[in-house]
Design an enzyme around this catalytic site. Structure first.
Site, PDB file in Angstrom:
ATOM      1  N   HIS A  74     111.653 -17.061 131.363  1.00 61.72           N
ATOM      2  CA  HIS A  74     110.920 -16.054 132.136  1.00 61.72           C
ATOM      3  C   HIS A  74     110.595 -16.523 133.564  1.00 61.72           C
ATOM      4  O   HIS A  74     110.669 -15.737 134.504  1.00 61.72           O
ATOM      5  CB  HIS A  74     109.628 -15.650 131.397  1.00 61.72           C
ATOM      6  CG  HIS A  74     109.880 -14.919 130.123  1.00 61.72           C
ATOM      7  ND1 HIS A  74     109.447 -15.352 128.897  1.00 61.72           N
ATOM      8  CD2 HIS A  74     110.553 -13.766 129.877  1.00 61.72           C
ATOM      9  CE1 HIS A  74     109.828 -14.511 127.956  1.00 61.72           C
ATOM     10  NE2 HIS A  74     110.496 -13.541 128.518  1.00 61.72           N
ATOM     11  N   GLU A  99     110.824  -0.343 127.552  1.00 59.13           N
ATOM     12  CA  GLU A  99     111.313  -1.026 126.336  1.00 59.13           C
ATOM     13  C   GLU A  99     111.747   0.037 125.330  1.00 59.13           C
ATOM     14  O   GLU A  99     111.017   0.998 125.074  1.00 59.13           O
ATOM     15  CB  GLU A  99     110.204  -1.931 125.779  1.00 59.13           C
ATOM     16  CG  GLU A  99     110.379  -2.405 124.353  1.00 59.13           C
ATOM     17  CD  GLU A  99     111.612  -3.261 124.103  1.00 59.13           C
ATOM     18  OE1 GLU A  99     111.785  -4.272 124.799  1.00 59.13           O
ATOM     19  OE2 GLU A  99     112.407  -2.907 123.202  1.00 59.13           O
ATOM     20  N   ASP A 140     114.699   4.521 126.461  1.00 57.98           N
ATOM     21  CA  ASP A 140     115.974   3.848 126.691  1.00 57.98           C
ATOM     22  C   ASP A 140     116.121   3.581 128.193  1.00 57.98           C
ATOM     23  O   ASP A 140     116.085   4.518 128.992  1.00 57.98           O
ATOM     24  CB  ASP A 140     117.102   4.755 126.187  1.00 57.98           C
ATOM     25  CG  ASP A 140     118.469   4.100 126.326  1.00 57.98           C
ATOM     26  OD1 ASP A 140     118.570   3.046 126.994  1.00 57.98           O
ATOM     27  OD2 ASP A 140     119.433   4.641 125.770  1.00 57.98           O
ATOM     28  N   ASP A 179     115.812  -7.556 131.384  1.00 59.58           N
ATOM     29  CA  ASP A 179     115.388  -8.547 130.378  1.00 59.58           C
ATOM     30  C   ASP A 179     115.844  -8.014 129.031  1.00 59.58           C
ATOM     31  O   ASP A 179     115.046  -7.612 128.186  1.00 59.58           O
ATOM     32  CB  ASP A 179     113.867  -8.705 130.463  1.00 59.58           C
ATOM     33  CG  ASP A 179     113.345  -9.835 129.604  1.00 59.58           C
ATOM     34  OD1 ASP A 179     114.153 -10.515 128.950  1.00 59.58           O
ATOM     35  OD2 ASP A 179     112.120 -10.027 129.577  1.00 59.58           O
ATOM     36  N   PRO A 198     124.381  -2.714 121.386  1.00 57.37           N
ATOM     37  CA  PRO A 198     123.617  -1.612 121.973  1.00 57.37           C
ATOM     38  C   PRO A 198     123.371  -1.721 123.484  1.00 57.37           C
ATOM     39  O   PRO A 198     123.335  -0.712 124.172  1.00 57.37           O
ATOM     40  CB  PRO A 198     122.275  -1.660 121.230  1.00 57.37           C
ATOM     41  CG  PRO A 198     122.475  -2.536 120.062  1.00 57.37           C
ATOM     42  CD  PRO A 198     123.686  -3.361 120.284  1.00 57.37           C
TER      43      PRO A 198
END
Ligand code: AAT
Length: 290
Positions: free
Chosen positions: A65, A109, A141, A163, A170
């Site tokens: 991160h 997210e 999405d 991230d 997917p």
């Protein structure tokens, strides 16, 4: 020797991979999108996997991160607005909030369950960032979000962070030239895109392909490399922009900016690591040469 069933194994390609001793299973299940597990491991403490792939751990999350966020954002004069696609564990948001100019972080997210798990089990990854009033959390999405969002000029993002899970399965559609072009449309006049690319030693073609795609969309694409313990390998990231170039900052300038922004508690990133991350061994240069 421990047997295979106390190991969490991740393949890096069909010939190689790595493992960690699993320790205690804390929670596991299926969401509408993916399967998940949270383990308490002897090496890295709390560890989170999706579909059997390592995502983050409280013991090593800073390797990933800090570099994904600070390498681009230290190059910006006053990073104010950021968009994270994925990153439901909150680790990237936590690093962004360390920049005192940060006004708003939009986190998109796909999977509500990831955020719930992080809130419950991964406090040392997000450090409260998931409940920061500057966070705009959207469960959606990221592909559709980026396609359909049309911010006014003053509301564009200084940083977009992908991230995301790896570009197989997917998340594949979020690593295309079309998606990078959609992201660029949302960036401000100090804007940059930050993302991870994969393991150059084990996934060389993937890393090279992503850099090529980014170069078709952005004027300046700077790959940088870091050893990420949880991913078991040297790992590529990139900063892509038409406005900033991380190579323009000297180590001393990076350290001065960290000091003036009051960012003094990092576990990995400093002026020397910033510059060193762009030094490429010859085999990586060759891998990245079109
Ligand atoms: N912070 C390091 C953790 C991750 S998790 C990646 C996140 O991306 C997951 O929470 C997943 O639900 C989310 N995600 C996947 N696809 C989408 C999408 N289309 N839109 C929004 N979020 C999405 C990164 C791990 C890197 C692994 C490296 N091997």
């Amino acid at each position: 020797m421990s047997s295979d069933n106390d190991r969490l194994i991740e393949a890096l390609n069909e010939n190689a991979g790595h493992y960690l001793k699993s320790g205690r299973l804390i929670e596991a299940g299926d969401t509408p999108f993916q399967s998940y597990e949270v383990w308490d491991t002897p090496q890295f403490g709390r560890l989170f996997r999706l579909d059997g792939f390592f995502m983050t751990s409280e013991g090593d999350e800073f390797f990933y991160h800090e570099n994904l966020i600070h390498v681009p954002s230290i190059c910006q004069i006053d990073p104010r607005r950021a968009l994270i696609i994925g990153g439901g564990d909150g680790g990237s948001a936590d690093e962004l909030f360390k920049h005192p100019t940060m006004e708003k972080v939009t986190l998109v997210e796909l999977d509500q369950k990831v955020v719930d798990i992080a809130r419950r089990h991964l406090p040392k990854v997000h450090n409260g960032a998931l409940d920061d009033p500057r966070l705009d959390l959207q469960i959606a999405d990221g592909l559709a979000y980026v396609r359909t969002t049309a911010p006014a000029a003053g509301e564009r993002f200084d940083l977009i962070v992908l991230d995301l899970t790896d570009p197989i399965g997917p998340a594949e559609a979020l690593y295309t030239e079309a998606f990078f072009t959609d992201c660029k449309r949302l960036l401000s006049d100090q804007g940059a895109l930050s993302l991870h690319l994969g393991a150059p030693v084990f996934q060389g073609e993937r890393v090279a392909m992503l850099v090529t795609r980014l170069r078709r969309v952005f004027n300046t694409v700077r790959p940088h490399f870091h050893y990420i313990p949880l991913y078991g390998s040297l790992w590529g990231m990139a900063c892509a922009s038409d406005h900033i170039d991380p190579l323009r900052l000297s180590p001393v300038e990076v350290d001065q900016r960290l000091l003036s922004r009051g960012i003094q508690q990092l576990q990995y990133y400093n002026g020397d690591t910033h510059r060193a991350a762009f030094a490429q061994p010859n085999y990586i240069r060759q891998c990245l040469t079109p």
